[in-house]
Scaffold this active site. Sequence first.
Site, PDB file in Angstrom:
ATOM      1  CE1 TYR A   1      19.199  54.087  63.706  1.00 18.01           C
ATOM      2  CE2 TYR A   1      17.617  54.198  62.766  1.00 18.01           C
ATOM      3  CZ  TYR A   1      18.604  54.341  62.499  1.00 18.01           C
ATOM      4  OH  TYR A   1      19.066  55.410  62.109  1.00 18.01           O
ATOM      5  CD  GLU A   2      21.071  48.088  62.334  1.00 14.74           C
ATOM      6  OE1 GLU A   2      19.943  48.290  61.704  1.00 14.74           O
ATOM      7  OE2 GLU A   2      21.506  47.569  62.596  1.00 14.74           O
ATOM      8  N   GLY A   3      19.084  46.731  66.935  1.00 20.87           N
ATOM      9  CA  GLY A   3      19.160  46.199  68.569  1.00 20.87           C
ATOM     10  C   GLY A   3      19.700  46.971  69.633  1.00 20.87           C
TER      11      GLY A   3
END
Lengths: 578, 578
Positions: free
Chosen positions: A436-438
């Site tokens: 997550y978060e890129g």
Amino acid sequence: MLNYQAPARDMEFLLFDLFQVQREWADVPAFQDIDPDLVRAVLSGAGKLAGEVLAPVNQAGDREGCRWTDGLVQAPTPFKPAYRQLAEGGWLGLSGNPAYGGQGMPKLLGCLVEEMFWGANTAFYLYGALTVGAAICLDAHGSEAQKALYLPKLYSGEWSAAMDLTEAQAGTDLGLLRTKAEPAADGSYRLTGTKIFITSGEHDLSENIVHLVIARVHGAPKGTKGISLFIVPKFIPDAAGRPGKRNGVASGAIEHKMGVIGSATNLMNYENAVGYRVGEENAGLACMFTMMNYERLAVGLQGLGAGELAYQQAAAYARERLQGRAPGGPQRPEAEADSLLVHPDVRRMLLTIRAYTEGGRAFAMLVGRSLDRAKYSGDKRCQALAELLTPIAKAFLSDKGFECAVLAQQVFGGHGYIKEWGMEQIVRDTRIAPIYEGTNGVQALDLVGRKVLRDGGAALRVFVQEMTVDEVPKEYEEPLRSAFDRLLGVTDWVVAQAPEDPNLPGAASTDYLELAGLTIYAWLWARMAQIAPDEPFGEAKRRTAAFFFAKLLPQTAALDHSIRAGSGAVMGMADELF
Amino acid sequence: MLNYQAPARDMEFLLFDLFQVQREWADVPAFQDIDPDLVRAVLSGAGKLAGEVLAPVNQAGDREGCRWTDGLVQAPTPFKPAYRQLAEGGWLGLSGNPAYGGQGMPKLLGCLVEEMFWGANTAFYLYGALTVGAAICLDAHGSEAQKALYLPKLYSGEWSAAMDLTEAQAGTDLGLLRTKAEPAADGSYRLTGTKIFITSGEHDLSENIVHLVIARVHGAPKGTKGISLFIVPKFIPDAAGRPGKRNGVASGAIEHKMGVIGSATNLMNYENAVGYRVGEENAGLACMFTMMNYERLAVGLQGLGAGELAYQQAAAYARERLQGRAPGGPQRPEAEADSLLVHPDVRRMLLTIRAYTEGGRAFAMLVGRSLDRAKYSGDKRCQALAELLTPIAKAFLSDKGFECAVLAQQVFGGHGYIKEWGMEQIVRDTRIAPIYEGTNGVQALDLVGRKVLRDGGAALRVFVQEMTVDEVPKEYEEPLRSAFDRLLGVTDWVVAQAPEDPNLPGAASTDYLELAGLTIYAWLWARMAQIAPDEPFGEAKRRTAAFFFAKLLPQTAALDHSIRAGSGAVMGMADELF
């Protein structure tokens, strides 16, 4: 039971000896009142909360999970009193703006506190980390009225926050998003659409939830240039700033996930939800990136905390578990067997975790320091450095955190695989960090494409010059110089090749990020070895540094080869052959 | 839904082109009737069972899990009809002794069939793999009467089997085991004790369960030299060989695990349980190793199957998911975005999985061939080779299988983390493979300590000579020669250093096993590239070979450095500093 004890000795060593915060902060007006006693009090308070309140409910949260009923979500029962303590202790406002009730502490200190909370209970701290990030975003881009209304509530934890980005068709590619925002007569907007994977999007720990939502205003340009940012509160604040009318935003479902099961991951529906724009129309993605950059470092800290938690369990198990005999003959002839610590391969696993975790802590603080310097000095070079290091922090810390969790699980043998001991939970909880978060692939592309190629490698070269081989133990001078040369050489090569080959940056990116991470850790380990005190703590530092140089740094040789192989090996296969 | 389709084209290529089974089997009387049509029929039948029967109940088994009630265990409901088909198809006796109802097929073919079953449904096939292994053990060490009674029942799947080794205090260190066996007047024994982590120790898929239990006969020597092996059937066979009286063996509990949740992992209690000795008293561990060696290759095949399953999902997802644009400009300008396949880093992940999975399949078959040759020719060199390769097969295939599962999960982004898509289940299910059947650290120590150092590296050198750089594409000759030289050089170094440094083998072992695995894969990839046909299948082989040499083989440089760093970096830290 997953015990967690904050690594206070290491943190103080890094703060006072490696980063010399007394000197660092003396020049910053905002930090001048922070003396060593205050620092120790902060670390000790956070450590107590982490070890005595958050860690004890870590496994319970995993077992109980979240419950969705008619659009409302209950967080795990024992998270509620823990959240109250997190909020009431003021921890969510630790680095917050003092003008709105924050405590204005340096990020260099804040990242240690966050590491503790992640390490003690990852699923739990997700409720906090999103709140902190949203406050940073609003502090940077909100109007005066928005800041005055929301920041004190977020710093105090009375209200929490969520970051509503992803849609089913728009994950990494946010330009594809479809959620719509229609201007209303009163200057606010009405949002309609659906988002997925919204961490803390709905839960019962706080009295209100502040959604930061990206959406498209009618008629906006296509792609990422037509994205605006909105505050969409679950309960619309009334004139007195209290939660008022229920807004048209609700959870449609929660996800059933591999890990962080105590954290509610929501599908969010917006039906004519009232939203307040943050920043200019169509400039929302840049605003959102303020939050995303914070969350990226935070996710790195999640990986780091997991590594520390995993190490503590594995080291204790290795000390206590008696199995087999030392290769050179029994070490405890009176016992049925020796401890696992006599086995070189068990030590290899433990030292690998230590090297990545303690090296990672120093690295995270380096990023924290560059953020502090950028914020308080306005020095553009510090800003460039923070931007250069952020994708490395997110990806390298989270990759290594996962690797460390797996290694620690391995130390436990079969006991690592059953739920009782909790090691498998650490692995499950940490597996999300590289995603997550890129994803970490996106971080690597950000590093090579935006942070290195865009300025022709200039910021990276400045940073490598700052690292230097001065003031490191003699035996590490040469390997360190080689590592710097290797990183610079590869950088020059990629910069030279990229204009001819658009696929090269992507083909090289993951290896390049790994190479950069190992090189920075090498420098930090050499520096730590140099200044480590003459006592057992310092001896352990020196031994771990020696392990890092002997067993982990050599990976850079392979990465060098792999990067220079270019893009052909990756791009040569036709799509239909996959 | 986790779809599985057996990789039949690749399997036929490996059988007929790489391993030239027509020629291989022509010299073996037992195999002379196996013609290509029969081989294809076996592959096709197994593939149908795997894809249409086992795979469809994979996620259901994970969701439902096993239920323990008063010592009885229910396997997941949909496993029951699937098990019946596995048994009735004769698959458990595929390589079994024809004198007792087995089909006498070569292991070289059998390992492909097993790979399919593992890939399609790991938790399910654990019920089969233990049965196959126990039959191999009884065939090798059982008395005539034992073979006549048990083998037909095991080959037909009417009865299943378990391998009861581990005790709470005796995991890797079996010498610490305490379960007791008292001789009874009738020549049988009475067993008393408790074991843990017993896969398929109790369940309701078969009408009887044959436990192979290691225990200590009263007065036996301490340690591993005092271990005997016993058959302890759940129901004692009556005179007609039918399940009779319930024996004093029962499940005390089942474990709650990270993965393979549909597989029942039992705590087994023996209370005066009737046991029949297999082989001589105090020679039980050697007998058990016949089963363990089979299971070690089987666990490698588990990792391999998982890699294939993971690849199939990730490749399909990457083809279909539209996100972002190709670095060189849109490939599908008419669509909102390009497929994930345009991103070099996604291709890197997919090609890494392919390279390890297809390389791993060839490697597993190499091990299968050496087992066949050892068994049917009695050639001691083949036996030595099989023993040399077994720990590599277990550890390298399972490590890479896990790595591939994680990479494939990563391709899915956030969707990889939620249960719906099943990718997280593959990761959880595969995580056990590097742990059980001797942790991968134990395999590495077995490789270096027993298989390389004990003969001074002789068997390894013979094998490297057999690999040769003849008949490989020109461009791989030099890198391949370097890889062989590197492996031989490191081997000589370890052989030379070990007498002086008892900790060196353990300190070098994991790196050494990895180095050996990569070197063998390099040779197999070069050979596959050389003979790959002029069609899309062959083109994909050549492209994947190029990827392996460019991006994965360079890791050997790092391993070389790390091994030669010696044991100091690992052993230098005092126990109390961990």
